[in-house]
Design a protein around this motif. Sequence first.
Motif, PDB file in Angstrom:
ATOM      1  N   MET A 200       0.832  -1.210   0.000  1.00  0.00           N
ATOM      2  CA  MET A 200       0.000   0.000   0.000  1.00  0.00           C
ATOM      3  C   MET A 200       0.864   1.257   0.000  1.00  0.00           C
ATOM      4  SD  MET A 200      -2.871  -1.276   2.770  1.00  0.00           S
ATOM      5  CE  MET A 200      -3.719   0.297   2.831  1.00  0.00           C
ATOM      6  N   VAL A 201       1.925   1.260   0.815  1.00  0.00           N
ATOM      7  CA  VAL A 201       2.803   2.423   0.880  1.00  0.00           C
ATOM      8  C   VAL A 201       3.548   2.599  -0.447  1.00  0.00           C
ATOM      9  CG1 VAL A 201       4.870   3.366   1.975  1.00  0.00           C
ATOM     10  CG2 VAL A 201       3.073   2.357   3.389  1.00  0.00           C
ATOM     11  N   THR A 202       4.004   1.495  -1.023  1.00  0.00           N
ATOM     12  CA  THR A 202       4.700   1.566  -2.315  1.00  0.00           C
ATOM     13  C   THR A 202       3.799   2.179  -3.381  1.00  0.00           C
ATOM     14  OG1 THR A 202       6.044  -0.381  -1.771  1.00  0.00           O
ATOM     15  CG2 THR A 202       5.860   0.207  -4.094  1.00  0.00           C
ATOM     16  N   ASN A 203       2.550   1.737  -3.422  1.00  0.00           N
ATOM     17  CA  ASN A 203       1.600   2.275  -4.401  1.00  0.00           C
ATOM     18  C   ASN A 203       1.295   3.745  -4.128  1.00  0.00           C
ATOM     19  OD1 ASN A 203       1.450  -0.200  -5.685  1.00  0.00           O
ATOM     20  ND2 ASN A 203      -0.383  -0.854  -4.576  1.00  0.00           N
ATOM     21  N   TRP A 204       1.172   4.096  -2.852  1.00  0.00           N
ATOM     22  CA  TRP A 204       0.848   5.489  -2.504  1.00  0.00           C
ATOM     23  C   TRP A 204       1.992   6.416  -2.890  1.00  0.00           C
ATOM     24  CZ3 TRP A 204       2.455   9.380   0.914  1.00  0.00           C
ATOM     25  CH2 TRP A 204       1.532  10.409   1.128  1.00  0.00           C
ATOM     26  N   LEU A 205       3.216   5.990  -2.636  1.00  0.00           N
ATOM     27  CA  LEU A 205       4.368   6.819  -3.010  1.00  0.00           C
ATOM     28  C   LEU A 205       4.487   6.937  -4.533  1.00  0.00           C
ATOM     29  CD1 LEU A 205       7.125   5.728  -0.455  1.00  0.00           C
ATOM     30  CD2 LEU A 205       5.857   7.879  -0.516  1.00  0.00           C
ATOM     31  N   SER A 206       4.138   5.878  -5.245  1.00  0.00           N
ATOM     32  CA  SER A 206       4.173   5.939  -6.712  1.00  0.00           C
ATOM     33  C   SER A 206       3.187   6.969  -7.250  1.00  0.00           C
ATOM     34  CB  SER A 206       3.859   4.558  -7.306  1.00  0.00           C
ATOM     35  OG  SER A 206       4.859   3.625  -6.971  1.00  0.00           O
ATOM     36  N   SER A 207       2.086   7.159  -6.520  1.00  0.00           N
ATOM     37  CA  SER A 207       1.078   8.139  -6.950  1.00  0.00           C
ATOM     38  C   SER A 207       1.374   9.541  -6.417  1.00  0.00           C
ATOM     39  CB  SER A 207      -0.315   7.698  -6.496  1.00  0.00           C
ATOM     40  OG  SER A 207      -0.419   7.711  -5.082  1.00  0.00           O
ATOM     41  N   LEU A 211       6.831  13.839  -3.714  1.00  0.00           N
ATOM     42  CA  LEU A 211       7.457  13.674  -2.400  1.00  0.00           C
ATOM     43  C   LEU A 211       8.910  13.211  -2.522  1.00  0.00           C
ATOM     44  CD1 LEU A 211       4.588  11.951  -0.367  1.00  0.00           C
ATOM     45  CD2 LEU A 211       5.129  14.385  -0.539  1.00  0.00           C
ATOM     46  N   PHE A 212       9.298  12.709  -3.688  1.00  0.00           N
ATOM     47  CA  PHE A 212      10.672  12.258  -3.946  1.00  0.00           C
ATOM     48  C   PHE A 212      11.101  11.147  -2.986  1.00  0.00           C
ATOM     49  CE2 PHE A 212      10.390  16.711  -5.310  1.00  0.00           C
ATOM     50  CZ  PHE A 212      10.698  16.561  -6.655  1.00  0.00           C
ATOM     51  N   LEU A 213      10.156  10.277  -2.621  1.00  0.00           N
ATOM     52  CA  LEU A 213      10.430   9.165  -1.718  1.00  0.00           C
ATOM     53  C   LEU A 213      10.175   7.838  -2.419  1.00  0.00           C
ATOM     54  CD1 LEU A 213       8.537  10.489   1.444  1.00  0.00           C
ATOM     55  CD2 LEU A 213      11.002  10.608   1.056  1.00  0.00           C
TER      56      LEU A 213
END
Length: 242
Positions: A200-207, A211-213
Amino acid sequence: MPVQYVLGEWDFQDLTLKMKPPVFIPRPETEELVSLILDEEQRKRLTSTCSKVLQRCGPVILEVGCGSGAIGLSLLKKLPHSQLIAIDKLEAAVNLTKENADRLHLQERIHIFHYDIFSCPQEWLQPWGLVDMIISNPPYIFHEDMNDLAAEILCFEDLDALDGGIDGMDIIKEILKMASYILKDNGSVYLEVDPRHPKMVTNWLSSHPDLFLFVSAIHKDFCGKPRFLHIQKRRKEDHQGS
């Protein structure tokens, strides 16, 4: 009442910490999070071309939700040149972290604040500049699962330290938004999460590329469940160049 509260203290890593209700009691798996961070810091010192500088100047660490101070104080003890900024929205947790820091003679390297990540401006943390690392065992339990917790937890511990909202990611998302502003380039975020969260976190950061994370590593706990996230901040010029 949990035995930790009855005894009034509990061991974490090689520290003996004061425990008081309703401040969240650190769990054994969280000791693994500390070990992961220490292993990564050791690896950086061994591979860095500036290892002598790193040995003299430890990381500046921000702990979100310090609770009893277990994670942050363990790192201060093992990383002798490090500095810690510890925040918590529960005043009892702030007071307990201060007490434990004094007991361990670490008060000179820690700054502790009563701070709500949802409502307090980030300017409060700016006097220390950008940080090298953000650490947290945030509230990550899905709200619908809260009623399944043991009775002694529901009756005695701070439930705000456990309830992560509908998807368990309310605080996690705020920490990651904060990280994009207050974390140095190539800095790290270490989180303890629910086993459903890494994807979930990986997908959220991809979207949220602004945020450059990115998720650098996922580590399992002693039960074999994906429990710990190592997230890093890429340099903006690297992102633009890609």
